[in-house]
Design a protein around this motif. Structure first.
Motif, PDB file in Angstrom:
ATOM      1  N   PRO A  58     -59.623  -0.345  16.137  1.00 30.44           N
ATOM      2  CA  PRO A  58     -59.738   1.265  15.931  1.00 30.44           C
ATOM      3  C   PRO A  58     -60.175   1.517  17.418  1.00 30.44           C
ATOM      4  O   PRO A  58     -61.496   1.255  17.832  1.00 30.44           O
ATOM      5  CB  PRO A  58     -60.242   1.895  14.855  1.00 30.44           C
ATOM      6  N   GLU A 101     -61.182   5.000  18.847  1.00 27.95           N
ATOM      7  CA  GLU A 101     -61.993   6.433  18.382  1.00 27.95           C
ATOM      8  C   GLU A 101     -61.973   7.601  19.292  1.00 27.95           C
ATOM      9  O   GLU A 101     -61.851   8.740  18.698  1.00 27.95           O
ATOM     10  CB  GLU A 101     -63.145   6.007  18.031  1.00 27.95           C
ATOM     11  N   ARG A 102     -62.214   7.295  20.158  1.00 33.98           N
ATOM     12  CA  ARG A 102     -62.257   8.635  21.247  1.00 33.98           C
ATOM     13  C   ARG A 102     -61.310   8.668  21.473  1.00 33.98           C
ATOM     14  O   ARG A 102     -60.696   9.589  21.765  1.00 33.98           O
ATOM     15  CB  ARG A 102     -62.545   7.296  23.087  1.00 33.98           C
ATOM     16  N   HIS A 133     -58.711   8.711  18.516  1.00 38.22           N
ATOM     17  CA  HIS A 133     -57.853   8.816  17.762  1.00 38.22           C
ATOM     18  C   HIS A 133     -59.439   8.817  16.845  1.00 38.22           C
ATOM     19  O   HIS A 133     -59.493   7.492  16.385  1.00 38.22           O
ATOM     20  CB  HIS A 133     -56.988   7.685  16.863  1.00 38.22           C
ATOM     21  N   PRO A 134     -59.847   9.820  16.759  1.00 36.06           N
ATOM     22  CA  PRO A 134     -61.155   9.609  15.369  1.00 36.06           C
ATOM     23  C   PRO A 134     -61.400   8.874  14.204  1.00 36.06           C
ATOM     24  O   PRO A 134     -62.309   8.919  13.787  1.00 36.06           O
ATOM     25  CB  PRO A 134     -61.859  11.421  15.225  1.00 36.06           C
ATOM     26  N   ASN A 135     -60.414   9.452  13.972  1.00 37.66           N
ATOM     27  CA  ASN A 135     -60.586   8.460  12.396  1.00 37.66           C
ATOM     28  C   ASN A 135     -60.077   7.631  12.153  1.00 37.66           C
ATOM     29  O   ASN A 135     -60.240   6.694  10.944  1.00 37.66           O
ATOM     30  CB  ASN A 135     -59.193   9.847  11.575  1.00 37.66           C
ATOM     31  N   ALA A 136     -59.605   6.991  13.033  1.00 35.88           N
ATOM     32  CA  ALA A 136     -59.125   5.389  13.523  1.00 35.88           C
ATOM     33  C   ALA A 136     -60.375   4.345  13.004  1.00 35.88           C
ATOM     34  O   ALA A 136     -59.424   3.439  11.832  1.00 35.88           O
ATOM     35  CB  ALA A 136     -58.571   5.340  14.480  1.00 35.88           C
ATOM     36  N   ARG A 137     -61.263   4.386  12.913  1.00 39.99           N
ATOM     37  CA  ARG A 137     -62.251   3.499  12.124  1.00 39.99           C
ATOM     38  C   ARG A 137     -62.245   3.326  10.637  1.00 39.99           C
ATOM     39  O   ARG A 137     -62.434   1.879  10.205  1.00 39.99           O
ATOM     40  CB  ARG A 137     -63.518   3.745  12.533  1.00 39.99           C
ATOM     41  N   ARG A 138     -62.384   4.953  10.081  1.00 46.91           N
ATOM     42  CA  ARG A 138     -62.206   4.678   8.641  1.00 46.91           C
ATOM     43  C   ARG A 138     -60.685   4.302   8.309  1.00 46.91           C
ATOM     44  O   ARG A 138     -61.310   3.738   7.115  1.00 46.91           O
ATOM     45  CB  ARG A 138     -63.042   6.626   8.405  1.00 46.91           C
ATOM     46  N   ASP A 142     -54.298  -0.757  16.763  1.00 45.39           N
ATOM     47  CA  ASP A 142     -55.027   1.015  15.604  1.00 45.39           C
ATOM     48  C   ASP A 142     -54.271   1.441  14.906  1.00 45.39           C
ATOM     49  O   ASP A 142     -53.364   2.126  14.985  1.00 45.39           O
ATOM     50  CB  ASP A 142     -55.400   1.997  16.865  1.00 45.39           C
TER      51      ASP A 142
END
Length: 237
Positions: free
Chosen positions: A150, A152-153, A155-160, A123
């Protein structure tokens, strides 16, 4: 019925007394010497013959008479070799077939001609993943397959950030920019990264956290490892 209750109460009292019985001085001395890095306050006999309770503050650990084997947090440790024997055994029984990993959903870093291979579910925003990235730069002769995973739960910006890495012209440079240098990158328009496929794959493999490492022989390890220890693990040592 009263007789049965009386017997049951007697057994409970017997176990309680047995658990509270102090271990022989010689046994306590031997255990404390073997596990000298643990501030053991007292050693008691447990209800299981040959197993002793170690009182450390408000916590109880268990050890055999010699102090070589320590039970803590549901794991058995070899205090002489410092090995987590339970983790080692779990790695053996939960091996996967590395050759069946969909490597087209990952990108390569490290040494492309390395004799050792490693797959990492990572991640980009995970602190331990970022710490691991610095260690991987010290690791030579290892071909690394990076599966972007990622969470996301957490780290909110992980997918981006994961999409930005996958869709970059130089994925390794983008990975370094985000995970080591701390830059905030976004993916270009029309970016298609195999994030959903990786999340499904991770779920199928039982991966719930990052980083998760997979050695070439299929052993899995959840969590960070320094470079030297990681190399030894990849070599099966």
């Amino acid at each position: 019925m009263k007789r049965m209750l009386g017997l049951a109460m007697g057994l409970l009292v017997s176990f309680a007394l047995q658990a509270a019985e102090r271990a022989p001085v010689s046994v306590e001395r031997e255990i404390k010497r073997a596990i000298s890095d643990l501030p053991i306050e007292a050693v008691y006999k447990s209800p299981i013959p040959g197993l002793y309770e170690l009182i450390v503050g408000r916590t109880i650990y268990y050890a055999d008479r010699s102090g070589r084997y320590l039970i803590a947090g549901g794991y058995i440790f070899d205090t002489r070799t410092k090995e987590n024997l339970t983790q080692k055994r779990l790695e053996e029984i939960n091996r996967i077939d590395f050759s069946k990993l969909p490597l087209d959903q990952a990108f390569v870093s490290g040494d492309p001609n390395g004799k050792l291979v490693l797959a990492i579910f990572t991640d980009p925003d995970c602190p331990f993943c970022r710490r691991l990235e610095r260690e991987l730069e010290k690791l030579h002769g290892v071909k690394i397959y990076n599966f972007l995973y990622p969470l996301e739960r957490l780290h909110p910006n992980a997918r981006r950030h994961a999409e930005a890495i996958w869709c970059a012209k130089d994925r390794n440079a983008a990975k370094r920019a985000i995970m080591i240098e701390g830059h905030d990158l976004s993916p270009p328009k029309g970016c298609h990264a195999p994030i959903e496929a990786n999340l499904k794959l991770g779920s199928k493999l039982g991966i719930s956290g990052t980083p998760t490492l997979i050695a070439g022989d299929g052993r899995m390890h959840a969590g960070f490892m320094p470079a030297e220890r990681l190399r030894a693990w990849l070599q099966g040592r």
